[in-house]
Design an enzyme around this catalytic site. Sequence first.
Site, PDB file in Angstrom:
ATOM      1  N   SER A  79       5.341 -24.920 -44.760  1.00 57.82           N
ATOM      2  CA  SER A  79       5.707 -24.238 -46.004  1.00 57.82           C
ATOM      3  C   SER A  79       6.274 -22.835 -45.763  1.00 57.82           C
ATOM      4  O   SER A  79       6.980 -22.298 -46.606  1.00 57.82           O
ATOM      5  CB  SER A  79       4.509 -24.166 -46.952  1.00 57.82           C
ATOM      6  OG  SER A  79       3.395 -23.600 -46.301  1.00 57.82           O
ATOM      7  N   ASP A  91      -3.221 -14.774 -50.783  1.00 59.18           N
ATOM      8  CA  ASP A  91      -2.494 -15.552 -49.791  1.00 59.18           C
ATOM      9  C   ASP A  91      -1.725 -14.572 -48.903  1.00 59.18           C
ATOM     10  O   ASP A  91      -0.742 -13.972 -49.327  1.00 59.18           O
ATOM     11  CB  ASP A  91      -1.536 -16.509 -50.518  1.00 59.18           C
ATOM     12  CG  ASP A  91      -0.651 -17.317 -49.559  1.00 59.18           C
ATOM     13  OD1 ASP A  91      -0.599 -16.988 -48.357  1.00 59.18           O
ATOM     14  OD2 ASP A  91      -0.007 -18.276 -50.035  1.00 59.18           O
ATOM     15  N   HIS A 114       1.931 -16.717 -46.804  1.00 59.70           N
ATOM     16  CA  HIS A 114       3.275 -16.918 -47.371  1.00 59.70           C
ATOM     17  C   HIS A 114       3.880 -15.587 -47.813  1.00 59.70           C
ATOM     18  O   HIS A 114       3.159 -14.607 -48.017  1.00 59.70           O
ATOM     19  CB  HIS A 114       3.186 -17.897 -48.554  1.00 59.70           C
ATOM     20  CG  HIS A 114       2.725 -19.268 -48.131  1.00 59.70           C
ATOM     21  ND1 HIS A 114       1.446 -19.720 -48.337  1.00 59.70           N
ATOM     22  CD2 HIS A 114       3.376 -20.256 -47.488  1.00 59.70           C
ATOM     23  CE1 HIS A 114       1.332 -20.947 -47.837  1.00 59.70           C
ATOM     24  NE2 HIS A 114       2.494 -21.294 -47.316  1.00 59.70           N
TER      25      HIS A 114
END
Length: 417
Positions: A146, A388, A391
């Site tokens: 990702s 997070d 990312h």
Amino acid sequence: MSMHSFSDRRIQSFFPVALASLLVLGIVQLVLDNLKSNQSYIFRQFGKLSDERNRLPIVILPEDRIEEGCNVFEGTWTWDNVSYPLYAEESCPYLVKQVTCQKNGRSDSFYKNWRWQPSECNLPRFDALKLLEMLRGKRLMFVGDSVQRAQFESMVCLVQSVIPEGKKSLQRVPPMKIFKAEEFDASIEYYWAPFIVESISDHATNHTVLKRLVKLDSVLNHGKHWQGVDFLVFESYVWWMHNPLINATYGSPEDVQEYNVTTAYRLAMETWATWLESKINPLTQKVFFMSMSPTHLWNWEWKPGTGSDGNCFNELYPIQGPYWGTGSSLEIMNIVHDVLQKLKINVTLLNITQLSEYRKDAHTSVYGERKGKLLTKEQRANPKSFADCIHWCLPGVPDAWNEILYAYLLRSYQNFA
Ligand SMILES: *[C@@H]1O[C@H](CO)[C@@H](O)[C@H](O)[C@H]1NC(C)=O
Ligand SMILES: *[C@@H]1O[C@H](CO)[C@@H](O)[C@H](O)[C@H]1NC(C)=O
Ligand SMILES: *[C@@H]1O[C@H](CO)[C@@H](O)[C@H](O)[C@H]1NC(C)=O
Ligand SMILES: *[C@@H]1O[C@H](CO)[C@@H](O)[C@H](O)[C@H]1NC(C)=O
Ligand SMILES: *[C@@H]1O[C@H](CO)[C@@H](O)[C@H](O)[C@H]1NC(C)=O
Ligand SMILES: *[C@@H]1O[C@H](CO)[C@@H](O)[C@H](O)[C@H]1NC(C)=O
Ligand SMILES: *[C@@H]1O[C@H](CO)[C@@H](O)[C@H](O)[C@H]1NC(C)=O
């Protein structure tokens, strides 16, 4: 260093299991996107193929050339709120909501205004039309997890504004996403393969990070989809890093063993290398490998001695000067180095780890999602559990990776021309 702190550091270089749910996001999102896709951004193709008469000559300016020998990965982030960001978050319809930090409530925006400035030379100014000309009749594919998907999305956003409505499309064909620029007969694609080699996590929708089983010697099924692609950009790191051991097979598919992650990573990279050597034509294809994208999970690493125990949440500025987090494993880096060194074909390493290390301010933090949903108010109020720090927001750091990729593509284009 005492035994105690040594073992602490070892543990710190692996990521807490609690973070596992962050990594499945990418793919949960893929499912949601897929359901939406036919209603929103799919524009019909009219079957008009690349027309030679439309071809524009690519004018390579002196400033498009990165000087021979210049290490573009060494430098500083320079404040530039005139030219950056290179696109507006709200102007790019292809961003998934995992990365649209501003829309998701992030109120500071400095993180968008930094330009990567190499110390010894300048990067060429990103020109979407030049990139599309270089891709005319060709395919550019990003392969990985990702994090790599964000680089794909960044590239799509960097070029899409110069293509008129109706002449561009984004298709979801799990495990792929394919952006097409019709007038150039060009595509920018993404292929989900979090370990590069095959694993039980390859299904676009049904997998978990906690149950991982990697087939260290198998890449042919993935490879079928990579064969013949003109520009391939690979990346794989964070999925390996949950635990010092990982279940894997090598040889017999029944013989599951726990491998040391470093051993497993090396075997997987060697499998990939063997595939490249047998399937890539270096005269017509070009291969890149992205070094690991750093994480900012423990703020005591950049604020030593303050007793802080937070993470990337609420960080507003890049780190100034020398910094390397323990999350970026030097052992893995060395494996990458060894494997690329031994390869019989040229693979260009884009060593973006150091430059991204400085950007503790640029992660999605609490302005992203978990399990396909934006964080709730309650979750946002608890950044220690929910931020997070893997990312990145877009626009943001992956745009700089693509500016560098663009510089290398320009250079190889010149060499071919
Ligand atoms: C979207 O369109 C494609 C082809 O146009 C079709 O194969 C697919 O089933 C459609 N998906 C949905 C969710 O409607
Ligand atoms: C850009 O940054 C400068 C220096 O920090 C500041 O004075 C100026 O107001 C900023 N301009 C915009 C448009 O944000
Ligand atoms: C998901 O995968 C597991 C194991 O591979 C399988 O047992 C299960 O039936 C699958 N679930 C769905 C909904 O496909
Ligand atoms: C490997 O698989 C076994 C059996 O499923 C499991 O008990 C063990 O915890 C797994 N090891 C790792 C490192 O995940
Ligand atoms: C894994 O292998 C590396 C290199 O051989 C070694 O440095 C490391 O200590 C090993 N880790 C474990 C958990 O055995
Ligand atoms: C990437 O760059 C870092 C320093 O920025 C260096 O330590 C590392 O060895 C480089 N990796 C490779 C594979 O050359
Ligand atoms: C790889 O690239 C270098 C420099 O760009 C070149 O000198 C060398 O011949 C290339 N090697 C192969 C095997 O193509």
